[in-house]
Design a protein around this motif. Sequence first.
Motif, mmCIF file in Angstrom:
data_model
loop_
_atom_site.group_PDB
_atom_site.id
_atom_site.type_symbol
_atom_site.label_atom_id
_atom_site.label_comp_id
_atom_site.label_asym_id
_atom_site.label_seq_id
_atom_site.Cartn_x
_atom_site.Cartn_y
_atom_site.Cartn_z
ATOM 1 N N PRO A 3 0.801 -1.229 0.000
ATOM 2 C CA PRO A 3 0.000 0.000 0.000
ATOM 3 C C PRO A 3 0.831 1.276 0.000
ATOM 4 N N GLU A 4 2.150 1.141 0.279
ATOM 5 C CA GLU A 4 3.001 2.328 0.316
ATOM 6 C C GLU A 4 3.620 2.656 -1.039
ATOM 7 N N ARG A 5 3.487 1.752 -1.982
ATOM 8 C CA ARG A 5 4.043 2.030 -3.300
ATOM 9 C C ARG A 5 3.249 3.136 -3.983
ATOM 10 N N PRO A 6 3.924 3.976 -4.784
ATOM 11 C CA PRO A 6 3.225 5.110 -5.415
ATOM 12 C C PRO A 6 2.008 4.693 -6.221
ATOM 13 N N PHE A 7 2.119 3.589 -6.981
ATOM 14 C CA PHE A 7 0.971 3.168 -7.788
ATOM 15 C C PHE A 7 -0.195 2.761 -6.902
ATOM 16 N N ALA A 8 0.103 2.075 -5.778
ATOM 17 C CA ALA A 8 -0.960 1.651 -4.869
ATOM 18 C C ALA A 8 -1.654 2.864 -4.259
ATOM 19 N N ARG A 9 -0.886 3.867 -3.883
ATOM 20 C CA ARG A 9 -1.490 5.083 -3.317
ATOM 21 C C ARG A 9 -2.348 5.792 -4.357
ATOM 22 N N LEU A 10 -1.864 5.828 -5.597
ATOM 23 C CA LEU A 10 -2.634 6.473 -6.669
ATOM 24 C C LEU A 10 -3.929 5.713 -6.923
ATOM 25 N N LEU A 11 -3.855 4.383 -6.944
ATOM 26 C CA LEU A 11 -5.044 3.573 -7.173
ATOM 27 C C LEU A 11 -6.049 3.749 -6.047
ATOM 28 N N LYS A 12 -5.556 3.798 -4.812
ATOM 29 C CA LYS A 12 -6.443 3.998 -3.661
ATOM 30 C C LYS A 12 -7.154 5.342 -3.761
ATOM 31 N N ALA A 13 -6.415 6.394 -4.126
ATOM 32 C CA ALA A 13 -7.030 7.712 -4.271
ATOM 33 C C ALA A 13 -8.087 7.704 -5.370
ATOM 34 N N ALA A 63 -13.503 12.027 9.904
ATOM 35 C CA ALA A 63 -12.715 12.057 11.135
ATOM 36 C C ALA A 63 -11.220 12.158 10.862
ATOM 37 N N GLY A 64 -10.827 12.051 9.590
ATOM 38 C CA GLY A 64 -9.409 12.099 9.256
ATOM 39 C C GLY A 64 -8.657 10.856 9.669
ATOM 40 N N ARG A 65 -9.354 9.696 9.670
ATOM 41 C CA ARG A 65 -8.750 8.434 10.101
ATOM 42 C C ARG A 65 -8.760 7.419 8.963
ATOM 43 N N PRO A 66 -7.638 6.711 8.731
ATOM 44 C CA PRO A 66 -7.705 5.573 7.801
ATOM 45 C C PRO A 66 -8.691 4.554 8.348
ATOM 46 N N THR A 67 -9.546 4.050 7.497
ATOM 47 C CA THR A 67 -10.643 3.188 7.955
ATOM 48 C C THR A 67 -10.728 1.930 7.111
ATOM 49 N N SER A 68 -10.846 0.803 7.797
ATOM 50 C CA SER A 68 -11.049 -0.484 7.144
ATOM 51 C C SER A 68 -12.403 -1.027 7.555
ATOM 52 N N LEU A 69 -13.023 -1.787 6.670
ATOM 53 C CA LEU A 69 -14.314 -2.401 6.944
ATOM 54 C C LEU A 69 -14.178 -3.907 6.808
ATOM 55 N N LEU A 70 -14.559 -4.631 7.847
ATOM 56 C CA LEU A 70 -14.572 -6.083 7.779
ATOM 57 C C LEU A 70 -15.860 -6.531 7.093
ATOM 58 N N VAL A 71 -15.711 -7.251 6.001
ATOM 59 C CA VAL A 71 -16.882 -7.683 5.235
ATOM 60 C C VAL A 71 -16.752 -9.166 4.906
ATOM 61 N N ALA A 72 -17.886 -9.794 4.639
ATOM 62 C CA ALA A 72 -17.889 -11.207 4.262
ATOM 63 C C ALA A 72 -17.120 -11.398 2.960
ATOM 64 N N VAL A 81 -14.068 -3.404 -5.417
ATOM 65 C CA VAL A 81 -13.623 -2.021 -5.273
ATOM 66 C C VAL A 81 -13.433 -1.658 -3.806
ATOM 67 N N LEU A 82 -14.195 -2.311 -2.905
ATOM 68 C CA LEU A 82 -14.070 -1.997 -1.480
ATOM 69 C C LEU A 82 -12.697 -2.381 -0.942
ATOM 70 N N ALA A 83 -12.113 -3.464 -1.467
ATOM 71 C CA ALA A 83 -10.792 -3.886 -1.005
ATOM 72 C C ALA A 83 -9.749 -2.814 -1.298
ATOM 73 N N LEU A 84 -9.887 -2.153 -2.437
ATOM 74 C CA LEU A 84 -8.943 -1.105 -2.798
ATOM 75 C C LEU A 84 -9.105 0.132 -1.927
ATOM 76 N N ALA A 85 -10.247 0.237 -1.242
ATOM 77 C CA ALA A 85 -10.473 1.364 -0.331
ATOM 78 C C ALA A 85 -10.243 0.961 1.126
ATOM 79 N N GLY A 86 -9.639 -0.220 1.353
ATOM 80 C CA GLY A 86 -9.269 -0.597 2.714
ATOM 81 C C GLY A 86 -10.077 -1.708 3.336
ATOM 82 N N ALA A 87 -11.099 -2.235 2.648
ATOM 83 C CA ALA A 87 -11.923 -3.295 3.231
ATOM 84 C C ALA A 87 -11.108 -4.568 3.400
ATOM 85 N N LEU A 88 -11.469 -5.347 4.424
ATOM 86 C CA LEU A 88 -10.780 -6.592 4.734
ATOM 87 C C LEU A 88 -11.771 -7.741 4.783
#
Length: 219
Positions: A3-13, A63-72, A81-88
């Motif tokens: 997630p720290e790679r530039p492409f990953a950050r760009l994709l997340k944005a 809230a200015g917090r990185p947020t993950s969502l636990l989903v089935a 698409v949710l995984a790319l926004a932090g879902a687990l």
Amino acid sequence: MDPERPFARLLKAFVESLLLLSLKGSLRGVYLKGHLPQGPVVLAMNHHSFFDGHLVWLLGRLAGRPTSLLVAEENLKAFPVLALAGALPAGRVREALRRLGRGAWVGVFPEGEMRYPGPLGPLRRGAAWLGQRAGVPLLPVAARVVLRGFEHPEAFLLVGSPLPPEGDLPGALGELLAELDGLLAGTHPRAVPEGFREVLRGRRSLEERVRPWVEALRR
């Protein structure tokens, strides 16, 4: 993908911009009542609409917090698409604990399924377990996405007070949801319930868009 790679950050944005566009393009607005804490929390919200995952993400953004969502796992496959926004996936609790330890938020739907928009269903203990293991509070949030007096549905989020992990989450979340339903039932369908503020402006109804032109012609 790191997630720290530039492409990953760009994709997340890029994915997060799509989530924002989805909310703005589908809802008339998102309205919030209550205060969002600044520290890490396990966010526990009822689940009755397609937009609930989007709204968990939006709360973290506000809230200015990185947020993950636990989903089935099946839902994550249906909506990758949710995984790319932090879902687990729901089974990755160790990663969820690591993220809480880094100060992030982790969202869960403790009912364990999408339910018809009625009273709160029975809750699973996953939210309390995460809070206990991570040593962070639980944040109950009641949500309703409803079609009222306008062309597009509106989302209402009622944020409760943080609870200790051993607190009464079913009682607190059930009371919040009943309070929210009561406020909506007692408010004119074209008015915002008392105490709520618009945190995201979406699509206006056709008559709202046309009204300025009609009023200009009448002058």
